[in-house]
Design an enzyme around this catalytic site. Structure first.
Site, PDB file in Angstrom:
ATOM      1  CB  SER A 137      -0.871   0.002   1.286  1.00 32.06           C
ATOM      2  OG  SER A 137      -1.871  -1.164   0.984  1.00 32.06           O
ATOM      3  CG  HIS A 175      -6.585  -5.183   3.477  1.00 30.10           C
ATOM      4  ND1 HIS A 175      -6.108  -6.261   4.365  1.00 30.10           N
ATOM      5  CD2 HIS A 175      -5.529  -4.149   3.226  1.00 30.10           C
ATOM      6  CE1 HIS A 175      -4.856  -6.047   4.505  1.00 30.10           C
ATOM      7  NE2 HIS A 175      -4.438  -4.886   3.773  1.00 30.10           N
ATOM      8  CG  ASP A 216      -3.409  -0.737  -2.629  1.00 29.46           C
ATOM      9  OD1 ASP A 216      -3.757  -1.396  -3.304  1.00 29.46           O
ATOM     10  OD2 ASP A 216      -3.082  -0.904  -1.327  1.00 29.46           O
ATOM     11  CG  HIS A 217      -1.331  -3.790  -3.170  1.00 35.43           C
ATOM     12  ND1 HIS A 217      -2.121  -4.742  -2.791  1.00 35.43           N
ATOM     13  CD2 HIS A 217      -1.074  -3.172  -2.138  1.00 35.43           C
ATOM     14  CE1 HIS A 217      -2.575  -4.908  -1.752  1.00 35.43           C
ATOM     15  NE2 HIS A 217      -1.842  -3.687  -1.159  1.00 35.43           N
TER      16      HIS A 217
END
Length: 640
Positions: free
Chosen positions: A326, A441, A495-496
């Protein structure tokens, strides 16, 4: 005396000895201030003590690392713990480790004035090629004898106070069962306490403190160095040696292959609002609009709203993350600084002037704000945000309603998106606002009221992707009613990446595939672009779109108007750099090229290194030139 009383006395003495360590770190902080008061700009005694209070967390981590062996030996269930010989051994273990670490604080009484930051492990890189290390050290002692004298004096005082409190030798000869049971409990309690002290706490969402976290507690960047201590700075950058300059080619050759300064004149100067979403784990894989040309059998999209928004947006379907975490995404997207082997923000070098979307837009009169629904400071965002210069930070604290807390990471995306909208309603235009989401997440939960609303899919993350997509839907529905909406450029990226369902995204290169989307309500930006794109391209693209008329530092390229730089992507994985450009992919281990692959060979299955051609040679040079310029600018603090 009972065995319980015996162990309580030992615990008391252990706490006293650790208290002494904390006290002398405070003394070192006082010395650091008086030697560098003109650089630290502390306005009052109260402000100093506030800074020192926040420094306790960093002192704690340093001291717990340094004293692991001492504490372990102190609490082991050995009946000889109080014998003179054992206590003498503990004395030496305690002071050998502590005084070596403590001495580094005194080095910074002087060295700070030269480097304007706490000494880190990077100092070893500076000394590596010096053949006269002993001479340099001798000169330091002579020229700054008063610092050495202070160190000797405080160390002697520390030893004196250590010896003032002890206990008489005792031997446990009765009730050994009770002794060992109480010792086991003591071992567990102290062990858990030490683990919490090193991490900061035992929450799943908390990662160990890094240097940039000191910036969370200060309004002036220089105060972060007063919050920190030098042992902590060295410990937390130990092993971060990937940030050292490399020399692959001459400066002239390097400039043929890399352009790190940009200036565009494609658009007239304007000041639209900019709202940037960095979406947690929002892989390209999950978004139908970005997979229409992938021909994936039985493909399922989990983002109906983003899919519909994409039809009215400019989307880049061949885009990649520059990092894997992140905090990598934050520096890549906002400042155009990728992270490779190690995070830039965890390196010795983030505390410097950094040109970014924040600094450039602020120079044009923008109000800048960062929103993250996690506990303030989580992920290091608050610290790095302060370095970048955001005017405002809005986190879980400012949201101030724990009824919407997900129990692990932060405030659920849907209410936090609406909170950002409400805050933006109060701001004067133009504004630049960044929101970093939290809900998509692990452990992949959604609010109980939405159970069953979103497709479960084949992976745990799929329903949370659906929930965050719904949060976007609700945000745009409400934001479209606001007066600032029409004059806003919206950007959505990730972010990824995260959990993979389809084989296409198991391929090595595609594991970093993320979306990049630009949306304007007036429809000026629309269409699908299949050129290579990456997170570090967002920074220059925004400046191109608003007609920013000054040169700026950027390794990326404008996705809407840069005709000079060939589209490329660079990132790091499996201990190697991956550089994509033109017809090929280059894999580079930092010293040598390990493979060339066709640009379509995202699985890196067919190595073409034995049939190297001119384009491959150019690709290799471009990769090396990028890395040479990257490390040079970071290490030499030329990011502004």
């Amino acid at each position: 005396m009972s065995s319980n009383i015996f162990r309580i006395k030992e615990v008391f003495v252990l706490f006293y000895r650790m208290f002494l360590a904390f006290f002398f770190y405070f003394v070192a902080r006082v010395f650091f201030y008086f030697y560098n008061f003109d650089l630290l700009n502390v306005s009052s005694v109260g402000e100093f003590f506030s800074i020192a209070y926040h420094g306790i967390a960093f002192d704690r981590m340093a001291l717990f690392y340094v004293n692991i062996l001492f504490v372990l030996l102190s609490i082991l269930p050995l009946v000889v713990n109080t014998k003179k010989g054992y206590q003498r051994m503990l004395f030496y273990v305690y002071f050998i480790f502590n005084l070596i670490a403590y001495a580094t604080n005194f080095i910074d009484l002087i060295y700070y004035r030269f480097i304007y930051s706490r000494t880190t492990i990077a100092v070893m890189d500076s000394l590596e090629h010096e053949s006269n290390k002993l001479t340099l050290f001798s000169k330091f002692l002579i020229n700054y004898w008063h610092v050495f004298a202070l160190f000797v004096f405080t160390s002697a005082l520390w030893v004196y106070l250590y010896k003032k409190v002890g206990f008489k030798e005792q031997i446990v000869i009765e009730n050994k069962k009770q002794y060992f049971i109480s010792s086991a409990v003591l071992f567990i309690v102290v062990g858990v306490g030490f683990l919490a002290g090193i991490r900061g706490d035992l929450k799943k969402s908390t990662r160990p403190l890094n240097l940039i976290d000191a910036n969370r507690y200060v309004s002036k960047p220089e105060h972060a160095d007063l919050v920190l201590n030098t042992p902590f700075a060295i410990i937390r950058t130990f092993g971060k040696t990937s940030f050292s300059k490399v020399d692959f080619m001459t400066e002239e050759e390097k400039n043929k292959y890399v352009s790190s300064e940009k200036m565009y004149s494609n658009n007239p100067a304007t000041t639209p609002n900019i709202v940037l979403f960095i979406t947690e784990s929002f892989s390209k894989e999950y978004i139908g609009a970005f997979n229409e040309d992938e021909n994936i059998p039985n493909y399922v999209s989990y983002t109906p709203f983003i899919d519909s928004l994409s039809k009215q947006s400019l989307i880049f379907t061949n885009a990649f993350a520059n990092g894997s975490k992140s905090i990598h995404g934050m520096s890549s997207v906002i400042a155009g600084i990728p992270s490779f082997k190690d995070a830039f923000t965890s390196s010795p070098y983030p505390k410097q002037e950094i040109e970014s979307l924040v600094s450039t837009l602020k120079s044009k009169g923008y109000d800048t704000s960062f929103f993250h629904g996690a506990p303030n400071g989580s992920m290091g965002f608050l610290g790095f945000g302060n370095i970048l210069g955001y005017d405002h930070y809005y986190g879980k604290t400012e949201f101030n309603n724990d009824d919407e807390f997900d129990g692990v990471w932060g405030i659920w995306d849907e209410p936090f998106f609406q909170y950002m909208r409400e805050v933006l309603n109060t701001k004067k235009q133009p504004f630049f606002s960044t929101l970093f989401t939290v809900s998509s997440h692990e452990p992949f939960n959604i609010p109980a009221k939405y159970e069953g609303k979103f497709p479960v899919g084949n992976k745990q993350i799929h329903k949370t992707i659906g929930y965050t997509d719904y949060a976007f839907k609700r945000f745009f529905e409400e934001a479209s009613k606001e007066p600032w909406f029409e004059n806003t450029i919206f950007i959505i990226t990730a972010d990824h990446t995260n959990q993979v369902d389809y084989d296409e995204y198991l391929k090595v290169v595609n594991r970093a595939a993320v979306p990049i989307l630009f949306y304007t309500p007036n429809g000026t930006l629309h269409g699908k672009n299949i050129d290579l794109a990456q997170q570090i391209d967002i920074f220059p693209t925004v400046l191109d779109l608003i007609g920013y008329d000054k040169p700026f530092r950027s390794w990326g390229r404008s996705l809407v108007g840069d005709k000079e730089v060939t589209p490329f992507v660079i990132n790091y994985g499996a201990n190697q750099y991956t550089f994509q450009r033109g017809n090929y992919i280059c894999r580079f281990d930092g010293k040598k090229v390990t493979g060339f692959f066709d640009i379509k060979d995202k699985a890196l299955e067919n190595n073409l290194i034995n049939s190297k051609n001119k384009e491959m040679e150019e690709l290799e040079m471009a990769c090396k030139a990028f890395l040479q310029d990257y490390f040079e600018r970071i290490v030499d603090r030329k990011l502004n």
